[in-house]
Design a protein around this motif. Sequence first.
Motif, PDB file in Angstrom:
ATOM      1  N   UNK A   1      -1.235   5.708 -15.268  1.00 34.23           N
ATOM      2  CA  UNK A   1      -1.548   5.939 -16.690  1.00 34.23           C
ATOM      3  C   UNK A   1      -2.171   4.724 -17.373  1.00 34.23           C
ATOM      4  N   UNK A   2      -3.172   4.133 -16.761  1.00 36.04           N
ATOM      5  CA  UNK A   2      -3.733   2.871 -17.231  1.00 36.04           C
ATOM      6  C   UNK A   2      -4.312   2.967 -18.642  1.00 36.04           C
ATOM      7  N   UNK A   3      -3.994   1.977 -19.437  1.00 44.66           N
ATOM      8  CA  UNK A   3      -4.471   1.847 -20.816  1.00 44.66           C
ATOM      9  C   UNK A   3      -5.751   1.013 -20.854  1.00 44.66           C
ATOM     10  N   UNK A   4      -5.789  -0.031 -20.008  1.00 47.16           N
ATOM     11  CA  UNK A   4      -6.952  -0.932 -19.933  1.00 47.16           C
ATOM     12  C   UNK A   4      -6.756  -1.878 -18.759  1.00 47.16           C
ATOM     13  N   UNK A   5      -7.788  -2.690 -18.476  1.00 47.20           N
ATOM     14  CA  UNK A   5      -7.715  -3.795 -17.508  1.00 47.20           C
ATOM     15  C   UNK A   5      -7.279  -3.334 -16.116  1.00 47.20           C
ATOM     16  N   UNK A   6      -8.051  -2.445 -15.524  1.00 42.52           N
ATOM     17  CA  UNK A   6      -7.704  -1.895 -14.205  1.00 42.52           C
ATOM     18  C   UNK A   6      -8.808  -2.168 -13.198  1.00 42.52           C
ATOM     19  N   UNK A   7      -8.406  -2.578 -11.994  1.00 36.27           N
ATOM     20  CA  UNK A   7      -9.348  -2.770 -10.903  1.00 36.27           C
ATOM     21  C   UNK A   7      -9.272  -1.609  -9.922  1.00 36.27           C
ATOM     22  N   UNK A   8      -9.481  -1.919  -8.633  1.00 35.98           N
ATOM     23  CA  UNK A   8      -9.374  -0.903  -7.596  1.00 35.98           C
ATOM     24  C   UNK A   8      -7.919  -0.694  -7.230  1.00 35.98           C
ATOM     25  N   UNK A   9      -7.221   0.084  -7.997  1.00 35.68           N
ATOM     26  CA  UNK A   9      -5.758   0.201  -7.954  1.00 35.68           C
ATOM     27  C   UNK A   9      -5.192   0.444  -6.567  1.00 35.68           C
ATOM     28  N   UNK A  10      -4.359  -0.492  -6.103  1.00 34.95           N
ATOM     29  CA  UNK A  10      -3.665  -0.338  -4.832  1.00 34.95           C
ATOM     30  C   UNK A  10      -2.732   0.871  -4.876  1.00 34.95           C
ATOM     31  N   UNK A  11      -2.082   1.079  -5.998  1.00 31.73           N
ATOM     32  CA  UNK A  11      -1.138   2.196  -6.126  1.00 31.73           C
ATOM     33  C   UNK A  11      -1.832   3.547  -5.981  1.00 31.73           C
ATOM     34  N   UNK A  12      -3.035   3.665  -6.530  1.00 33.68           N
ATOM     35  CA  UNK A  12      -3.787   4.920  -6.409  1.00 33.68           C
ATOM     36  C   UNK A  12      -4.152   5.185  -4.955  1.00 33.68           C
ATOM     37  N   UNK A  13      -4.543   4.123  -4.244  1.00 37.11           N
ATOM     38  CA  UNK A  13      -4.886   4.269  -2.830  1.00 37.11           C
ATOM     39  C   UNK A  13      -3.654   4.642  -2.017  1.00 37.11           C
ATOM     40  N   UNK A  14      -2.531   4.010  -2.313  1.00 41.12           N
ATOM     41  CA  UNK A  14      -1.295   4.311  -1.588  1.00 41.12           C
ATOM     42  C   UNK A  14      -0.850   5.744  -1.828  1.00 41.12           C
ATOM     43  N   UNK A  15      -0.988   6.217  -3.071  1.00 41.26           N
ATOM     44  CA  UNK A  15      -0.628   7.597  -3.353  1.00 41.26           C
ATOM     45  C   UNK A  15      -1.431   8.569  -2.510  1.00 41.26           C
ATOM     46  N   UNK A  16      -2.745   8.339  -2.416  1.00 40.19           N
ATOM     47  CA  UNK A  16      -3.601   9.196  -1.589  1.00 40.19           C
ATOM     48  C   UNK A  16      -3.234   9.070  -0.119  1.00 40.19           C
ATOM     49  N   UNK A  17      -2.909   7.868   0.326  1.00 38.44           N
ATOM     50  CA  UNK A  17      -2.535   7.633   1.725  1.00 38.44           C
ATOM     51  C   UNK A  17      -1.353   8.501   2.136  1.00 38.44           C
ATOM     52  N   UNK A  18      -0.419   8.696   1.210  1.00 36.85           N
ATOM     53  CA  UNK A  18       0.758   9.499   1.515  1.00 36.85           C
ATOM     54  C   UNK A  18       0.587  10.964   1.138  1.00 36.85           C
ATOM     55  N   UNK A  19      -0.659  11.365   0.926  1.00 43.29           N
ATOM     56  CA  UNK A  19      -0.943  12.776   0.735  1.00 43.29           C
ATOM     57  C   UNK A  19      -0.505  13.334  -0.600  1.00 43.29           C
ATOM     58  N   UNK A  20      -0.579  12.517  -1.637  1.00 41.52           N
ATOM     59  CA  UNK A  20      -0.203  12.969  -2.973  1.00 41.52           C
ATOM     60  C   UNK A  20      -1.418  12.990  -3.893  1.00 41.52           C
ATOM     61  N   UNK A  21      -1.590  14.046  -4.686  1.00 39.88           N
ATOM     62  CA  UNK A  21      -2.687  14.045  -5.648  1.00 39.88           C
ATOM     63  C   UNK A  21      -2.452  12.954  -6.690  1.00 39.88           C
TER      64      UNK A  21
ATOM     65  N   UNK B   1      -3.905  20.715  -1.475  1.00 42.51           N
ATOM     66  CA  UNK B   1      -5.279  20.494  -1.023  1.00 42.51           C
ATOM     67  C   UNK B   1      -5.755  19.084  -1.378  1.00 42.51           C
ATOM     68  N   UNK B   2      -5.482  18.665  -2.591  1.00 41.92           N
ATOM     69  CA  UNK B   2      -5.882  17.317  -2.998  1.00 41.92           C
ATOM     70  C   UNK B   2      -5.133  16.257  -2.208  1.00 41.92           C
ATOM     71  N   UNK B   3      -3.868  16.514  -1.941  1.00 45.96           N
ATOM     72  CA  UNK B   3      -3.089  15.577  -1.148  1.00 45.96           C
ATOM     73  C   UNK B   3      -3.645  15.421   0.253  1.00 45.96           C
TER      74      UNK B   3
END
Length: 400
Positions: free
Chosen positions: A298-318, A363-365
């Motif tokens: 839920x980023x408000x500002x100041x975000x890069x290539x989020x590690x958490x977003x990549x990890x979520x996808x890695x574990x099959x989560x939308x 499907x997204x996961x």
Amino acid sequence: MIFIAFIADSFIVDGDVFSGGAEQHMYELIKQAQEEGAKVRVYQPAADNASYMVNGIEIQNIQCHRKAIWKKGSEQAKRDGCSHIHYNYLHFAIPSKTQVVTATDHGVWWDIPFIGKYSKWYPLNKLASIYLPIWRKKSKWQTMRRIKNCQAIIAGDSTLMRIVQSDLTEYRTRIHVSGNFCNLKQEVDSATMNVQNQQIEQAKRDNRLIILVPRNLSLVRGGAWLADLVRRVSSLTNGNCLFVVTGRFIFQTGREQVYQSAFQEQMKDIEDQLIVLGGTPHKKMQGLYQSSDIVLIPTYAAEGGSLSAIEGATYGKPVVATNVGGLNDVVVNGVTGLVTEASVDGMAEAIVRLYKDEREREEMGNNGKVYSKRYSLERWKKEIRPFTLKAGWIERHSTE
């Protein structure tokens, strides 16, 4: 031998690498430098001046405030004979006539809007509406100056490159864009599957959706509007979602207690809808990702290539994320998750859509699992080779 000083305002906490994305990124960068044959020493602020080893990395504490580490760390690195200095945040890079200076860019950090409803989260509260526009211009100008101080910069997303292409074209060859990585195993480790949290386990028995928020809490990480989002989603799903925040209230401009107080005041009536775990070690995140149904950034500002977003996808989560900074690089809208406008209504709409459609979540996961392979640690190590060469971290004879 090449001797590199890595300077950071946070790295080793309680004897281990801090679980934040910037610290995890720096850890792998250090390991890569060591594999290339360089000697490495990390300089970080602390309450003492102790020297010690952690995971084969030499740590030098410097007794100073976090804001002073950049100057004091570079001064000590020079006295210690370091030939190269790498700053973990570009906007603190100090020029040097005797050492090679490089830095990491973790994303544009001055893009903070003012929303009056959340004025308590800003320094000087409502006065932020006056000083923020001036501060944003000054911060961007400072970053552009810091680029000139560096021989090479590694960026985790493409935002800085786009700005440099427009505003500082002659320096664009100094920017090396290499997407972030996931260093957690995709395979399920049975030893970490049990999250050992009664509220999460009960929610799963009640068939409530678990919405994981793998974030520390601050204004820019979405702490300000998270309580409003929880209320909005709860009203639209009859309370059938549980939000789980893994992080803590982070020290930022001395406002840790302010953040915590403001957040606790906002969540008085939603304790059964949201829990804050208060700082989950990175190595224990696997179980939480596996137990979740949706990962929310839920980023408000100041975000890069989020590690958490990549990890979520890695574990099959939308992944549901705001369209801020590097999140546009790592979440494929409609494929691996949903990228929304940066607002409570936008995030709530995306979460409710996935809440209602189990097939789309699955499907997204599945798409995320496939897509996340491009963010493997092995791929990242290959992609940063041009940066380490330009940074001069590799002895000439090793490339011949």
